[in-house]
Design a protein around this motif. Structure first.
Motif, PDB file in Angstrom:
ATOM      1  N   LEU A 265       2.296  -5.837  -6.009  1.00  0.00           N
ATOM      2  CA  LEU A 265       1.430  -4.812  -6.586  1.00  0.00           C
ATOM      3  C   LEU A 265       1.456  -3.583  -5.672  1.00  0.00           C
ATOM      4  CD1 LEU A 265      -1.628  -7.196  -7.121  1.00  0.00           C
ATOM      5  CD2 LEU A 265       0.224  -6.699  -8.752  1.00  0.00           C
ATOM      6  N   VAL A 266       1.904  -2.447  -6.217  1.00  0.00           N
ATOM      7  CA  VAL A 266       1.871  -1.197  -5.440  1.00  0.00           C
ATOM      8  C   VAL A 266       0.525  -0.529  -5.697  1.00  0.00           C
ATOM      9  CG1 VAL A 266       2.880   1.087  -5.124  1.00  0.00           C
ATOM     10  CG2 VAL A 266       4.369  -0.873  -5.593  1.00  0.00           C
ATOM     11  N   ILE A 267      -0.279  -0.399  -4.659  1.00  0.00           N
ATOM     12  CA  ILE A 267      -1.623   0.167  -4.817  1.00  0.00           C
ATOM     13  C   ILE A 267      -1.785   1.299  -3.813  1.00  0.00           C
ATOM     14  CG2 ILE A 267      -4.096  -0.333  -4.828  1.00  0.00           C
ATOM     15  CD1 ILE A 267      -3.441  -3.248  -5.403  1.00  0.00           C
ATOM     16  N   GLY A 268      -2.164   2.475  -4.332  1.00  0.00           N
ATOM     17  CA  GLY A 268      -2.340   3.634  -3.464  1.00  0.00           C
ATOM     18  C   GLY A 268      -3.804   3.977  -3.285  1.00  0.00           C
ATOM     19  N   ARG A 269      -4.270   4.920  -4.116  1.00  0.00           N
ATOM     20  CA  ARG A 269      -5.595   5.508  -3.918  1.00  0.00           C
ATOM     21  C   ARG A 269      -6.765   4.530  -3.828  1.00  0.00           C
ATOM     22  NH1 ARG A 269      -4.075   9.754  -8.413  1.00  0.00           N
ATOM     23  NH2 ARG A 269      -2.849   7.912  -8.922  1.00  0.00           N
ATOM     24  N   PRO A 270      -6.784   3.430  -4.590  1.00  0.00           N
ATOM     25  CA  PRO A 270      -7.932   2.527  -4.428  1.00  0.00           C
ATOM     26  C   PRO A 270      -8.084   2.031  -2.982  1.00  0.00           C
ATOM     27  CG  PRO A 270      -6.754   1.989  -6.429  1.00  0.00           C
ATOM     28  CD  PRO A 270      -5.904   3.000  -5.688  1.00  0.00           C
ATOM     29  N   ILE A 271      -7.000   2.058  -2.214  1.00  0.00           N
ATOM     30  CA  ILE A 271      -7.083   1.683  -0.796  1.00  0.00           C
ATOM     31  C   ILE A 271      -7.110   2.945   0.086  1.00  0.00           C
ATOM     32  CG2 ILE A 271      -5.843   0.544   1.105  1.00  0.00           C
ATOM     33  CD1 ILE A 271      -4.907  -1.543  -1.023  1.00  0.00           C
TER      34      ILE A 271
ATOM     35  N   VAL B 118       0.848  -1.195   0.000  1.00  0.00           N
ATOM     36  CA  VAL B 118       0.000   0.000   0.000  1.00  0.00           C
ATOM     37  C   VAL B 118       0.884   1.246   0.000  1.00  0.00           C
ATOM     38  CG1 VAL B 118      -1.809   1.277   1.227  1.00  0.00           C
ATOM     39  CG2 VAL B 118      -1.832  -1.229   1.237  1.00  0.00           C
ATOM     40  N   ALA B 119       0.704   2.106  -1.025  1.00  0.00           N
ATOM     41  CA  ALA B 119       1.490   3.345  -1.118  1.00  0.00           C
ATOM     42  C   ALA B 119       0.950   4.355  -0.111  1.00  0.00           C
ATOM     43  CB  ALA B 119       1.383   3.914  -2.531  1.00  0.00           C
ATOM     44  N   LEU B 120       1.794   4.755   0.837  1.00  0.00           N
ATOM     45  CA  LEU B 120       1.394   5.771   1.820  1.00  0.00           C
ATOM     46  C   LEU B 120       1.763   7.142   1.247  1.00  0.00           C
ATOM     47  CD1 LEU B 120       2.599   4.098   5.171  1.00  0.00           C
ATOM     48  CD2 LEU B 120       0.322   3.996   4.125  1.00  0.00           C
ATOM     49  N   ASP B 121       0.989   7.586   0.264  1.00  0.00           N
ATOM     50  CA  ASP B 121       1.291   8.865  -0.387  1.00  0.00           C
ATOM     51  C   ASP B 121       0.629  10.002   0.382  1.00  0.00           C
ATOM     52  OD1 ASP B 121       2.919   7.838  -2.433  1.00  0.00           O
ATOM     53  OD2 ASP B 121       1.154   7.237  -3.576  1.00  0.00           O
ATOM     54  N   PHE B 122       1.251  10.375   1.493  1.00  0.00           N
ATOM     55  CA  PHE B 122       0.714  11.436   2.343  1.00  0.00           C
ATOM     56  C   PHE B 122       1.815  12.440   2.637  1.00  0.00           C
ATOM     57  CE2 PHE B 122      -1.850   7.692   3.521  1.00  0.00           C
ATOM     58  CZ  PHE B 122      -3.119   8.187   3.242  1.00  0.00           C
TER      59      PHE B 122
ATOM     60  N   VAL C 168       3.782  -1.756   3.267  1.00  0.00           N
ATOM     61  CA  VAL C 168       3.530  -0.346   2.972  1.00  0.00           C
ATOM     62  C   VAL C 168       4.742   0.268   2.268  1.00  0.00           C
ATOM     63  CG1 VAL C 168       1.845   0.044   4.820  1.00  0.00           C
ATOM     64  CG2 VAL C 168       4.283   0.366   5.292  1.00  0.00           C
ATOM     65  N   LYS C 169       4.463   1.293   1.470  1.00  0.00           N
ATOM     66  CA  LYS C 169       5.519   2.001   0.735  1.00  0.00           C
ATOM     67  C   LYS C 169       5.609   3.442   1.237  1.00  0.00           C
ATOM     68  CE  LYS C 169       5.060   3.577  -3.717  1.00  0.00           C
ATOM     69  NZ  LYS C 169       5.614   4.923  -3.853  1.00  0.00           N
ATOM     70  N   VAL C 170       6.819   3.843   1.593  1.00  0.00           N
ATOM     71  CA  VAL C 170       7.092   5.218   2.014  1.00  0.00           C
ATOM     72  C   VAL C 170       7.931   5.865   0.916  1.00  0.00           C
ATOM     73  CG1 VAL C 170       8.268   6.658   3.718  1.00  0.00           C
ATOM     74  CG2 VAL C 170       7.001   4.633   4.473  1.00  0.00           C
TER      75      VAL C 170
ATOM     76  N   THR D  81       4.962  -3.792  -9.476  1.00  0.00           N
ATOM     77  CA  THR D  81       4.196  -3.000 -10.426  1.00  0.00           C
ATOM     78  C   THR D  81       3.172  -2.080  -9.780  1.00  0.00           C
ATOM     79  OG1 THR D  81       2.604  -4.789 -10.689  1.00  0.00           O
ATOM     80  CG2 THR D  81       4.378  -4.733 -12.237  1.00  0.00           C
ATOM     81  N   PRO D  82       3.310  -0.770 -10.050  1.00  0.00           N
ATOM     82  CA  PRO D  82       2.220   0.172  -9.798  1.00  0.00           C
ATOM     83  C   PRO D  82       1.287   0.133 -11.025  1.00  0.00           C
ATOM     84  CG  PRO D  82       4.278   1.336 -10.246  1.00  0.00           C
ATOM     85  CD  PRO D  82       4.518  -0.116 -10.525  1.00  0.00           C
ATOM     86  N   GLY D  83       0.330   1.056 -11.093  1.00  0.00           N
ATOM     87  CA  GLY D  83      -0.575   1.062 -12.243  1.00  0.00           C
ATOM     88  C   GLY D  83      -1.571  -0.076 -12.153  1.00  0.00           C
ATOM     89  N   VAL D  84      -1.961  -0.423 -10.916  1.00  0.00           N
ATOM     90  CA  VAL D  84      -2.893  -1.536 -10.702  1.00  0.00           C
ATOM     91  C   VAL D  84      -4.212  -0.945 -10.195  1.00  0.00           C
ATOM     92  CG1 VAL D  84      -3.302  -3.609  -9.348  1.00  0.00           C
ATOM     93  CG2 VAL D  84      -0.997  -3.095 -10.172  1.00  0.00           C
ATOM     94  N   ARG D  85      -5.299  -1.355 -10.802  1.00  0.00           N
ATOM     95  CA  ARG D  85      -6.616  -0.856 -10.419  1.00  0.00           C
ATOM     96  C   ARG D  85      -7.633  -1.989 -10.399  1.00  0.00           C
ATOM     97  NH1 ARG D  85      -4.342   2.705  -8.764  1.00  0.00           N
ATOM     98  NH2 ARG D  85      -4.482   4.922  -9.164  1.00  0.00           N
ATOM     99  N   PRO D  86      -8.321  -2.175  -9.255  1.00  0.00           N
ATOM    100  CA  PRO D  86      -9.457  -3.097  -9.257  1.00  0.00           C
ATOM    101  C   PRO D  86     -10.453  -2.659 -10.331  1.00  0.00           C
ATOM    102  CG  PRO D  86      -8.970  -2.340  -7.031  1.00  0.00           C
ATOM    103  CD  PRO D  86      -8.113  -1.530  -7.961  1.00  0.00           C
TER     104      PRO D  86
ATOM    105  N   LEU E  27      11.078   6.004 -15.930  1.00  0.00           N
ATOM    106  CA  LEU E  27       9.901   6.551 -15.251  1.00  0.00           C
ATOM    107  C   LEU E  27       8.729   6.586 -16.235  1.00  0.00           C
ATOM    108  CD1 LEU E  27      11.540   9.589 -13.416  1.00  0.00           C
ATOM    109  CD2 LEU E  27      10.691   7.490 -12.339  1.00  0.00           C
ATOM    110  N   THR E  28       7.539   6.295 -15.737  1.00  0.00           N
ATOM    111  CA  THR E  28       6.376   6.297 -16.653  1.00  0.00           C
ATOM    112  C   THR E  28       6.034   7.711 -17.117  1.00  0.00           C
ATOM    113  OG1 THR E  28       5.069   6.116 -14.647  1.00  0.00           O
ATOM    114  CG2 THR E  28       5.262   4.150 -15.991  1.00  0.00           C
ATOM    115  N   SER E  29       6.610   8.718 -16.481  1.00  0.00           N
ATOM    116  CA  SER E  29       6.394  10.094 -16.944  1.00  0.00           C
ATOM    117  C   SER E  29       7.251  10.412 -18.178  1.00  0.00           C
ATOM    118  CB  SER E  29       6.734  11.069 -15.814  1.00  0.00           C
ATOM    119  OG  SER E  29       8.030  10.789 -15.329  1.00  0.00           O
TER     120      SER E  29
ATOM    121  N   ASP F 157      -4.906   9.380 -12.273  1.00  0.00           N
ATOM    122  CA  ASP F 157      -3.997   9.791 -13.343  1.00  0.00           C
ATOM    123  C   ASP F 157      -3.246   8.613 -13.965  1.00  0.00           C
ATOM    124  OD1 ASP F 157      -2.571   9.215 -11.119  1.00  0.00           O
ATOM    125  OD2 ASP F 157      -1.510  11.116 -11.002  1.00  0.00           O
ATOM    126  N   GLN F 158      -3.556   7.392 -13.557  1.00  0.00           N
ATOM    127  CA  GLN F 158      -2.902   6.226 -14.157  1.00  0.00           C
ATOM    128  C   GLN F 158      -3.574   5.948 -15.500  1.00  0.00           C
ATOM    129  OE1 GLN F 158      -0.257   4.900 -13.034  1.00  0.00           O
ATOM    130  NE2 GLN F 158      -0.217   4.867 -10.809  1.00  0.00           N
ATOM    131  N   LYS F 159      -2.774   5.776 -16.539  1.00  0.00           N
ATOM    132  CA  LYS F 159      -3.375   5.595 -17.862  1.00  0.00           C
ATOM    133  C   LYS F 159      -3.388   4.131 -18.291  1.00  0.00           C
ATOM    134  CE  LYS F 159      -3.027  10.209 -19.533  1.00  0.00           C
ATOM    135  NZ  LYS F 159      -2.257  10.862 -18.464  1.00  0.00           N
TER     136      LYS F 159
END
Ligand code: C5P
Length: 227
Positions: free
Chosen positions: A202-208, A7-11, A31-33, A172-177, A114-116, A184-186
């Motif tokens: 699987l790195v998952i942030g906002r969906p969680i 779980v990405a702790l993007d805070f 968790v990911k910091v 892998t990020p870019g994972v969505r249920p 980077l995906t950017s 913003d993930q395409k």
């Protein structure tokens, strides 16, 4: 632990990160910091998360001269983090120094492209081969230097697994249920299809993190993997 979810702790603050962590079960995820949270909170937050029972992926993407990266990685290893990463663009000498600096208890992976960065961004910095060729070249350097694996899009996972073998770890990020907003993930895949394609974690942030009930969102994702 069997769960592949990180779980990405993007805070911006440790308070917000700990509020989410407090709602999650450390036997069901890691968790990911990342840079924002670590810069604001420092090693103390990593230690707090670990004392709650979480294994931590310290996502600081080190990229510097070999000696400096090695020192940063020794400090990360001493913190007892589960996984840490560097930029493969640091080159073979940096990757080898990184490998030598990290103890066996910490997984060491590399970011390729980077995906950017799209083809035009890569051309602008003198890398004209296109993103796919760059990913394969940098994953090859990572593999040759003995790192544990790479961060990649789930869409690249099958090709990387085939080329570098089962043991090469893919994060892998870019994972969505299926029922979740892409944000913003395409280029996304569901958790189950990402694992089937060869992802290990699987790195998952906002969906969680943005769910009304983060723990339930995590449980639903884990159930979707069993189905
Ligand atoms: O909220 P979301 O699930 O999109 O979060 C994904 C996490 O993975 C974020 O921490 C983001 O920075 C990270 N990441 C990414 N794409 C990459 C590399 C990292 O989304 N290529």
């Amino acid at each position: 632990m069997k769960s592949p979810v990180i779980v990405a702790l993007d805070f911006a603050t440790p308070k917000d990160a700990l509020a989410l962590a407090g709602q999650l079960d450390p036997t069901m995820c890691r968790v990911k910091v990342g840079k924002e949270l670590f810069t604001a909170s420092g090693p103390a937050l990593v230690e707090q998360l670990q004392s709650l029972g979480f294994e931590v992926f310290l996502d600081l993407k080190f990229h510097d001269i070999p000696n400096t990266v090695a020192g940063a990685l020794r400090a990360a290893s001493a913190l007892g983090v589960w996984m840490v990463n560097v930029h493969a663009l640091g080159g073979p000498a940096m990757l080898e120094a990184a490998r030598a600096a990290v103890g066996d208890d910490t997984k060491l992976i590399a970011v390729t492209v980077l995906t950017s960065m799209d083809a035009s961004q890569l051309t602008a910095i003198g890398l004209g081969d296109g993103p796919e060729a760059q990913v394969l070249k940098l994953a090859g350097l990572t593999h040759a230097a003995g790192l544990d694996g790479v961060v990649c899009s789930p869409l690249e996972a099958a090709a990387l697994k085939q080329r570098f073998g089962e043991k090469f770890c893919l994060v892998t990020p870019g994972v969505r249920p299926a029922d979740s907003a892409k944000g913003d993930q395409k280029r996304v895949m569901t958790p189950k299809s990402a694992l089937e394609a060869g992802s290990n974690y699987l790195v998952i942030g906002r969906p969680i993190s943005q769910a009304n009930d983060p723990n339930q969102a995590l449980v639903s994702i884990l159930e979707s993997l069993e189905s």
